[in-house]
Design a protein around this motif. Structure first.
Motif, short mmCIF file in Angstrom:
data_model
loop_
_atom_site.label_atom_id
_atom_site.label_comp_id
_atom_site.label_asym_id
_atom_site.label_seq_id
_atom_site.Cartn_x
_atom_site.Cartn_y
_atom_site.Cartn_z
N CYS A 107 6.54 -2.04 -5.96
CA CYS A 107 5.26 -1.34 -6.11
C CYS A 107 5.45 0.14 -6.38
O CYS A 107 4.61 0.76 -7.05
N SER A 144 2.80 1.65 -3.32
CA SER A 144 1.91 2.04 -4.41
C SER A 144 1.53 3.52 -4.34
O SER A 144 1.49 4.21 -5.36
N ILE A 196 0.84 -1.21 0.00
CA ILE A 196 0.00 0.00 0.00
C ILE A 196 0.87 1.25 0.00
O ILE A 196 0.65 2.18 -0.79
N SER A 250 3.69 1.26 -9.69
CA SER A 250 2.65 2.27 -9.55
C SER A 250 2.99 3.53 -10.33
O SER A 250 2.10 4.18 -10.90
N LEU A 282 -1.99 -0.72 -6.16
CA LEU A 282 -2.29 -0.71 -4.73
C LEU A 282 -3.23 -1.85 -4.34
O LEU A 282 -3.09 -2.44 -3.26
#
Length: 250
Positions: free
Chosen positions: A160, A17, A14, A164, A172
């Motif tokens: 990520c 991202s 998370i 991203s 995410l």
């Protein structure tokens, strides 16, 4: 604490991202492509080395291979099941549904459906399959040792950020399947520890490493290998180990 590794891993995905999404304007198109290539190279090395480590052995001073037939059967049977179940299509539909929900919160979401889905699917495959996800989750459930998943969390954080920045906020949402997948493996390992042999863990890692290699080929040479449809290959070593266990008990 059992499950700590998965919790940290989800948080890392998370955070990575979000960071990548908000700094994407600082990444030129050329730099994004170069970083994606770098991830592909890293995955290719990790995948091939994982296969070699678990297939090659030294016997009487000579190199020998093991697990070849199991690997072939796992990939063939797994692909047949995956194509039948249309896992790749299901993941794409799930990505579409998530993006549609996102629009309610972010009216300015400017990424196309395909880009959002590519980010979700690519990140899910990279973070879910492979030896670290399998062995790390099993170790967490069997012994409470989350060291490998914590190391994987750092790798996923960096991955990520790059994904991203290139593919958008869809990355995410790979945190959801990662949490379910690794959390399930951890709980199963905790509950079914008597049935999880070292050989089964090695076989799962072998198949996972082969899938990582296929994913790397997609990233590096834009192949169209439907890696998601090969995921059921991870079930074959489990079924094989269960059959062996039942036969030995007879």
């Amino acid at each position: 604490m059992v499950g700590l590794g998965t919790i940290v891993n989800v948080a890392a995905i998370i955070i990575g991202s979000i960071i990548g999404y908000y700094i994407n304007d600082r990444f030129s198109k050329t730099l994004q492509e170069s970083l994606m290539t770098a991830i592909g190279v890293a995955l290719l090395v990790i995948g091939i080395s994982g296969v070699i480590v678990r297939m090659l052995r030294v016997s009487n001073g000579r190199f020998d291979t093991q697990g070849t037939m199991l690997l072939i059967l796992s990939l063939v049977i797994g692909t047949l099941l995956g194509e039948w179940w249309q896992i790749d299509l299901t993941m794409a539909k799930l990505g579409t549904i998530i993006r549609q929900k996102m629009i309610y919160f972010r009216k300015d979401l400017d990424h196309s459906d395909n880009l959002f889905i590519d980010g979700f699917v690519s990140a899910t495959l990279i973070t879910c399959i492979g030896a670290m996800a399998v062995i790390g989750s099993l170790q967490d459930g069997l012994t409470g040792d989350s060291t490998m998943l914590l190391s994987k969390s750092l790798l996923d954080l960096i991955t990520c950020i790059v994904l991203s920045a290139s593919l958008g906020i869809g990355v995410l949402f790979s945190a959801l399947p990662v949490g379910v997948y690794q959390g399930t493996l951890t709980l199963l390992a905790y509950w079914l520890s008597p049935f999880l042999t070292a050989q089964l863990i090695s076989d799962l890692s072998l198949v996972g490493s082969a899938l990582i290699t296929a994913l790397a080929l997609n990233l590096l040479w834009e192949q169209k290998i439907r890696v998601a449809n090969m995921l059921p290959a991870l079930l074959v070593p489990i079924v094989y180990s269960l059959i062996q266990f039942l036969v030995e008990k007879l």
